[in-house]
Design a protein around this motif. Structure first.
Motif, PDB file in Angstrom:
ATOM      1  N   PHE A   7      39.500  53.413  30.891  1.00 49.23           N
ATOM      2  CA  PHE A   7      40.277  52.190  31.106  1.00 49.23           C
ATOM      3  C   PHE A   7      39.365  50.970  31.134  1.00 49.23           C
ATOM      4  CE2 PHE A   7      41.903  49.016  34.145  1.00 49.23           C
ATOM      5  CZ  PHE A   7      43.061  48.630  33.481  1.00 49.23           C
ATOM      6  N   THR A   8      38.244  51.080  31.821  1.00 41.93           N
ATOM      7  CA  THR A   8      37.291  49.974  31.920  1.00 41.93           C
ATOM      8  C   THR A   8      36.765  49.582  30.546  1.00 41.93           C
ATOM      9  OG1 THR A   8      36.626  50.723  34.128  1.00 41.93           O
ATOM     10  CG2 THR A   8      35.145  49.206  32.994  1.00 41.93           C
ATOM     11  N   GLN A   9      36.502  50.567  29.712  1.00 41.30           N
ATOM     12  CA  GLN A   9      36.010  50.287  28.365  1.00 41.30           C
ATOM     13  C   GLN A   9      37.081  49.600  27.518  1.00 41.30           C
ATOM     14  OE1 GLN A   9      34.764  54.199  27.089  1.00 41.30           O
ATOM     15  NE2 GLN A   9      32.687  53.961  27.931  1.00 41.30           N
ATOM     16  N   GLN A  10      38.323  50.047  27.650  1.00 41.05           N
ATOM     17  CA  GLN A  10      39.406  49.410  26.918  1.00 41.05           C
ATOM     18  C   GLN A  10      39.595  47.967  27.358  1.00 41.05           C
ATOM     19  OE1 GLN A  10      42.710  52.174  27.580  1.00 41.05           O
ATOM     20  NE2 GLN A  10      42.639  52.715  25.423  1.00 41.05           N
ATOM     21  N   LEU A  11      39.538  47.740  28.673  1.00 38.78           N
ATOM     22  CA  LEU A  11      39.699  46.397  29.213  1.00 38.78           C
ATOM     23  C   LEU A  11      38.589  45.474  28.716  1.00 38.78           C
ATOM     24  CD1 LEU A  11      41.593  44.830  31.137  1.00 38.78           C
ATOM     25  CD2 LEU A  11      40.003  45.359  32.988  1.00 38.78           C
ATOM     26  N   ALA A  12      37.387  46.004  28.650  1.00 38.07           N
ATOM     27  CA  ALA A  12      36.249  45.210  28.198  1.00 38.07           C
ATOM     28  C   ALA A  12      36.366  44.818  26.731  1.00 38.07           C
ATOM     29  CB  ALA A  12      34.953  45.981  28.435  1.00 38.07           C
ATOM     30  N   SER A  13      37.139  45.557  25.970  1.00 41.67           N
ATOM     31  CA  SER A  13      37.296  45.264  24.549  1.00 41.67           C
ATOM     32  C   SER A  13      38.293  44.145  24.280  1.00 41.67           C
ATOM     33  CB  SER A  13      37.760  46.528  23.801  1.00 41.67           C
ATOM     34  OG  SER A  13      39.113  46.847  24.145  1.00 41.67           O
ATOM     35  N   LEU A  14      39.057  43.739  25.317  1.00 41.83           N
ATOM     36  CA  LEU A  14      40.062  42.697  25.147  1.00 41.83           C
ATOM     37  C   LEU A  14      39.424  41.314  25.159  1.00 41.83           C
ATOM     38  CD1 LEU A  14      42.848  43.947  27.604  1.00 41.83           C
ATOM     39  CD2 LEU A  14      42.792  44.216  25.120  1.00 41.83           C
ATOM     40  N   LYS A  15      40.078  40.386  24.492  1.00 45.79           N
ATOM     41  CA  LYS A  15      39.697  38.982  24.605  1.00 45.79           C
ATOM     42  C   LYS A  15      40.287  38.461  25.922  1.00 45.79           C
ATOM     43  CE  LYS A  15      39.080  37.379  19.858  1.00 45.79           C
ATOM     44  NZ  LYS A  15      39.505  36.362  18.854  1.00 45.79           N
ATOM     45  N   ILE A  16      39.430  38.171  26.874  1.00 54.15           N
ATOM     46  CA  ILE A  16      39.880  37.750  28.200  1.00 54.15           C
ATOM     47  C   ILE A  16      39.963  36.227  28.254  1.00 54.15           C
ATOM     48  CG2 ILE A  16      39.409  37.845  30.673  1.00 54.15           C
ATOM     49  CD1 ILE A  16      40.081  40.530  29.420  1.00 54.15           C
ATOM     50  N   PRO A  17      41.074  35.684  28.715  1.00 53.87           N
ATOM     51  CA  PRO A  17      41.221  34.228  28.749  1.00 53.87           C
ATOM     52  C   PRO A  17      40.353  33.582  29.822  1.00 53.87           C
ATOM     53  CG  PRO A  17      43.102  35.271  29.801  1.00 53.87           C
ATOM     54  CD  PRO A  17      42.295  36.375  29.177  1.00 53.87           C
ATOM     55  N   GLU A  18      40.040  32.322  29.605  1.00 55.10           N
ATOM     56  CA  GLU A  18      39.324  31.544  30.603  1.00 55.10           C
ATOM     57  C   GLU A  18      40.289  31.160  31.720  1.00 55.10           C
ATOM     58  OE1 GLU A  18      36.440  27.596  30.917  1.00 55.10           O
ATOM     59  OE2 GLU A  18      37.738  27.862  29.168  1.00 55.10           O
ATOM     60  N   ILE A  19      39.817  31.228  32.949  1.00 57.24           N
ATOM     61  CA  ILE A  19      40.628  30.883  34.119  1.00 57.24           C
ATOM     62  C   ILE A  19      39.916  29.785  34.890  1.00 57.24           C
ATOM     63  CG2 ILE A  19      41.719  31.726  36.224  1.00 57.24           C
ATOM     64  CD1 ILE A  19      41.478  34.562  35.011  1.00 57.24           C
ATOM     65  N   LYS A  20      40.663  28.738  35.227  1.00 53.44           N
ATOM     66  CA  LYS A  20      40.096  27.654  36.014  1.00 53.44           C
ATOM     67  C   LYS A  20      40.978  27.390  37.232  1.00 53.44           C
ATOM     68  CE  LYS A  20      37.751  25.238  32.218  1.00 53.44           C
ATOM     69  NZ  LYS A  20      37.576  23.936  31.504  1.00 53.44           N
ATOM     70  N   PHE A  21      40.329  27.017  38.313  1.00 51.13           N
ATOM     71  CA  PHE A  21      41.034  26.653  39.533  1.00 51.13           C
ATOM     72  C   PHE A  21      40.910  25.147  39.744  1.00 51.13           C
ATOM     73  CE2 PHE A  21      40.143  31.107  39.943  1.00 51.13           C
ATOM     74  CZ  PHE A  21      41.304  31.608  40.511  1.00 51.13           C
ATOM     75  N   THR A  22      42.011  24.523  40.124  1.00 52.08           N
ATOM     76  CA  THR A  22      42.014  23.083  40.297  1.00 52.08           C
ATOM     77  C   THR A  22      43.027  22.716  41.369  1.00 52.08           C
ATOM     78  OG1 THR A  22      42.215  20.969  39.118  1.00 52.08           O
ATOM     79  CG2 THR A  22      43.773  22.693  38.509  1.00 52.08           C
ATOM     80  N   THR A  23      43.204  21.447  41.587  1.00 45.76           N
ATOM     81  CA  THR A  23      44.247  20.960  42.483  1.00 45.76           C
ATOM     82  C   THR A  23      45.070  19.917  41.742  1.00 45.76           C
ATOM     83  OG1 THR A  23      42.810  19.250  43.420  1.00 45.76           O
ATOM     84  CG2 THR A  23      42.909  21.373  44.584  1.00 45.76           C
TER      85      THR A  23
END
Length: 271
Positions: A7-23
């Protein structure tokens, strides 16, 4: 010990979106925490559709530094911004006044969400003509309130397992935060989405399990009757004998999330 290497290997193969925290600070001077999930290959010169995922009640928060989730990853890959915000009353570290303001569930929290969305949508790369909102349980209620109270902001809503009428929801939750309806009936009425159903202008999908033993299906039918009375068109998906989590039965979760995705992509398309 459970081995999760595959599962970890499959997850690593995905294009993961950038996440930002703001107010974001509303026109009323209320500052909300927000988590923004960017679409894959974000280009600031383009316009993107926006999906607000909402909850907004005293039980939980959503703008958190936790795993983004496969569903959000998939939507970001398709080209959506996904935004979570925590309004007044949510269990964030903002003090007693912030927490206890939730006494008016459905009023103050919906106002915070709607006004904060207006501020965020001023960003040049967010397309204010392609804005959707969705949520489950209290988030389903929030979705309804936002669709009915801010029709100029949200064109599409997907409401799952929502409380449409606070007067028929269980007292151990509703009265814990709002007091007794005999003492402040007006707050219960003003916080209930059914009160504003006549204001619907956009696309609305209502989803509910007929066997929901938390938020009873009766509330969904009351809301539908109110929408029908005012000739407000909507779509409804009942899941037979499913509970509040709508997971029982073969294929149910896949069916539900396919339904939500198809509805979103039809009414809030990626161009």
């Amino acid at each position: 010990m459970v081995e999760n290497t595959a599962f970890t290997q499959q997850l690593a193969s995905l294009k993961i979106p950038e996440i930002k925290f703001t107010t974001v600070t509303t026109s009323e001077g209320v500052t909300l925490d927000a988590r923004v999930i960017y679409p894959i290959d974000f280009d600031e010169s383009k316009k993107y559709p926006v999906l607000f995922h909402v909850y907004g009640e005293p039980w939980s928060t959503v703008a958190t530094d936790t795993q983004v989730g496969l569903y959000n990853i998939m939507l970001a890959q398709k080209g959506y911004f996904i935004i979570d915000m925590d309004n007044r009353g949510t269990p964030t570290l903002k003090g007693s006044a912030w927490r206890k303001s939730i006494r008016k569930i459905g009023v103050i929290n919906a106002q915070d969400q709607g006004l904060a969305a207006k501020e965020l949508l001023k960003l040049p790369y967010l397309d204010e003509s392609r804005v959707a909102v969705w949520g489950w349980s209290g988030g389903g209620s929030m979705t309804l309130n936002l669709m009915f109270k801010f029709p100029e902001v949200y064109q599409t809503g997907m409401s799952v397992a929502a409380v449409s009428n606070q007067l028929i929801y269980d007292n151990i939750y509703q009265e814990r935060y709002m007091g007794l309806p005999q003492e402040n009936l007006e707050d219960f009425v003003n916080g209930s989405p059914i009160t504003y159903a006549k204001n619907l202008e956009g696309n609305l999908l209502i989803v509910h399990g007929t066997g929901d033993d938390n938020v009873h299906y009766q509330g969904a039918e009351m809301l539908m009757n109110e929408l029908i009375k005012h000739n407000k068109q909507f779509q409804m998906m009942p899941y037979p004998n499913r509970s509040h989590g709508i997971y029982e039965g073969a294929g149910t979760s896949l069916h539900l999330y396919t339904l939500l995705t198809n509805y979103l992509m039809e009414h809030t398309p990626v161009k």
